[in-house]
Motif scaffolding. Structure first.
Motif, PDB file in Angstrom:
ATOM      1  N   GLY A 182      -5.604   8.767  -4.285  1.00 13.79           N
ATOM      2  CA  GLY A 182      -5.506   9.162  -2.877  1.00 13.79           C
ATOM      3  C   GLY A 182      -6.833   9.411  -2.206  1.00 13.79           C
ATOM      4  O   GLY A 182      -7.002   9.140  -1.008  1.00 13.79           O
ATOM      5  N   VAL A 183      -7.811   9.895  -2.938  1.00 14.73           N
ATOM      6  CA  VAL A 183      -9.126  10.198  -2.367  1.00 14.73           C
ATOM      7  C   VAL A 183      -9.789   8.948  -1.767  1.00 14.73           C
ATOM      8  O   VAL A 183     -10.603   9.058  -0.858  1.00 14.73           O
ATOM      9  CB  VAL A 183     -10.033  10.869  -3.425  1.00 14.73           C
ATOM     10  N   PHE A 184      -9.422   7.771  -2.225  1.00 15.15           N
ATOM     11  CA  PHE A 184     -10.034   6.526  -1.744  1.00 15.15           C
ATOM     12  C   PHE A 184      -9.368   5.986  -0.480  1.00 15.15           C
ATOM     13  O   PHE A 184      -9.789   4.969   0.057  1.00 15.15           O
ATOM     14  CB  PHE A 184      -9.984   5.451  -2.836  1.00 15.15           C
TER      15      PHE A 184
ATOM     16  N   SER B 247      -1.419   8.379   3.345  1.00 13.32           N
ATOM     17  CA  SER B 247      -0.510   8.561   2.214  1.00 13.32           C
ATOM     18  C   SER B 247       0.700   7.650   2.376  1.00 13.32           C
ATOM     19  O   SER B 247       0.833   6.938   3.375  1.00 13.32           O
ATOM     20  CB  SER B 247      -0.054  10.017   2.132  1.00 13.32           C
ATOM     21  N   ALA B 248       1.596   7.717   1.421  1.00 13.18           N
ATOM     22  CA  ALA B 248       2.831   6.932   1.481  1.00 13.18           C
ATOM     23  C   ALA B 248       3.686   7.325   2.678  1.00 13.18           C
ATOM     24  O   ALA B 248       4.495   6.534   3.152  1.00 13.18           O
ATOM     25  CB  ALA B 248       3.624   7.110   0.189  1.00 13.18           C
ATOM     26  N   ASP B 249       3.488   8.531   3.189  1.00 11.06           N
ATOM     27  CA  ASP B 249       4.260   9.016   4.338  1.00 11.06           C
ATOM     28  C   ASP B 249       3.594   8.713   5.677  1.00 11.06           C
ATOM     29  O   ASP B 249       4.143   9.055   6.725  1.00 11.06           O
ATOM     30  CB  ASP B 249       4.496  10.527   4.203  1.00 11.06           C
ATOM     31  N   SER B 250       2.434   8.086   5.648  1.00 12.64           N
ATOM     32  CA  SER B 250       1.738   7.740   6.890  1.00 12.64           C
ATOM     33  C   SER B 250       2.484   6.636   7.620  1.00 12.64           C
ATOM     34  O   SER B 250       3.296   5.910   7.039  1.00 12.64           O
ATOM     35  CB  SER B 250       0.307   7.279   6.579  1.00 12.64           C
ATOM     36  N   SER B 251       2.180   6.499   8.896  1.00 13.14           N
ATOM     37  CA  SER B 251       2.831   5.465   9.708  1.00 13.14           C
ATOM     38  C   SER B 251       2.346   4.075   9.301  1.00 13.14           C
ATOM     39  O   SER B 251       1.292   3.929   8.673  1.00 13.14           O
ATOM     40  CB  SER B 251       2.523   5.696  11.185  1.00 13.14           C
TER      41      SER B 251
ATOM     42  N   LEU C 179       0.828  -1.207   0.000  1.00 11.63           N
ATOM     43  CA  LEU C 179       0.000   0.000   0.000  1.00 11.63           C
ATOM     44  C   LEU C 179       0.866   1.262   0.000  1.00 11.63           C
ATOM     45  O   LEU C 179       0.570   2.221  -0.707  1.00 11.63           O
ATOM     46  CB  LEU C 179      -0.951   0.007   1.197  1.00 11.63           C
ATOM     47  N   ARG C 180       1.945   1.254   0.764  1.00 10.74           N
ATOM     48  CA  ARG C 180       2.850   2.414   0.803  1.00 10.74           C
ATOM     49  C   ARG C 180       3.426   2.680  -0.595  1.00 10.74           C
ATOM     50  O   ARG C 180       3.419   3.802  -1.082  1.00 10.74           O
ATOM     51  CB  ARG C 180       3.969   2.186   1.812  1.00 10.74           C
ATOM     52  N   ALA C 181       3.916   1.634  -1.248  1.00 14.14           N
ATOM     53  CA  ALA C 181       4.489   1.790  -2.591  1.00 14.14           C
ATOM     54  C   ALA C 181       3.430   2.227  -3.597  1.00 14.14           C
ATOM     55  O   ALA C 181       3.688   3.065  -4.474  1.00 14.14           O
ATOM     56  CB  ALA C 181       5.141   0.482  -3.038  1.00 14.14           C
ATOM     57  N   TYR C 182       2.232   1.670  -3.481  1.00 11.76           N
ATOM     58  CA  TYR C 182       1.135   2.028  -4.385  1.00 11.76           C
ATOM     59  C   TYR C 182       0.783   3.510  -4.235  1.00 11.76           C
ATOM     60  O   TYR C 182       0.639   4.231  -5.226  1.00 11.76           O
ATOM     61  CB  TYR C 182      -0.074   1.147  -4.079  1.00 11.76           C
ATOM     62  N   LEU C 183       0.669   3.964  -2.996  1.00 14.75           N
ATOM     63  CA  LEU C 183       0.343   5.373  -2.754  1.00 14.75           C
ATOM     64  C   LEU C 183       1.484   6.290  -3.171  1.00 14.75           C
ATOM     65  O   LEU C 183       1.243   7.398  -3.648  1.00 14.75           O
ATOM     66  CB  LEU C 183      -0.015   5.585  -1.284  1.00 14.75           C
ATOM     67  N   ARG C 184       2.705   5.837  -3.022  1.00 19.51           N
ATOM     68  CA  ARG C 184       3.843   6.645  -3.469  1.00 19.51           C
ATOM     69  C   ARG C 184       3.758   6.875  -4.978  1.00 19.51           C
ATOM     70  O   ARG C 184       4.035   7.943  -5.483  1.00 19.51           O
ATOM     71  CB  ARG C 184       5.150   5.939  -3.113  1.00 19.51           C
TER      72      ARG C 184
END
Length: 138
Positions: A105-107, A112-116, A93-98
């Motif tokens: 992102g709205v979904f 985001s990719a920077d989230s914990s 998920l991190r890589a996908y959002l990056r």
């Protein structure tokens, strides 16, 4: 999620940032269904992420035998899809959002990719992720 230009380019053989057309059999009709998706490459593995959650294509993959195909123009690749457990989704998920946060992102409810890792783990149950293994040519 996909603009008409990206959809058209993908159908005609030009992948924009990993865009593909997913082919999966309908769970009731058996009819081949086609849906534009983003194919993610992470650590030399391929993944499909469902940014909109439990969509029709996700339900079809779950009910079927795991066999799917992706196409770009006339190039077709066959895969076996295996759904990841929620605990294994965080790096994907991190890589996908990056890569695609601007599109999807709205979904992801502000994650985001920077989230914990904890924040990503909290949304993981709402976003199916499938690891893809290539089907050997016969």
């Amino acid at each position: 999620m996909f603009t008409p230009a990206v959809q058209s380019a993908t159908r005609h053989g030009l992948s924009i940032w990993g865009s593909r057309v997913l082919e999966v059999r309908g769970r009731t009709s058996g009819t081949l269904r086609r849906t534009p998706v983003n194919l993610l490459t992470l650590d030399d593995r391929q993944f499909l992420v469902a940014p909109r959650g439990e969509t029709q294509w996700v339900r079809n993959v779950r009910v079927g035998d795991g066999r799917i195909a992706t196409t770009v123009g006339k190039r077709r690749e066959e895969w076996t899809a295996r759904e990841l457990d929620d605990a294994d989704k965080v790096p994907v998920l991190r890589a996908y959002l990056r890569r695609w946060k601007a599109e999807v992102g709205v979904f992801f409810d502000g994650v985001s990719a920077d989230s914990s890792d904890d924040e990503l783990a909290a949304i993981a149950p709402r976003h199916p992720v499938f690891a893809l293994d290539p089907v050997a040519a016969a």
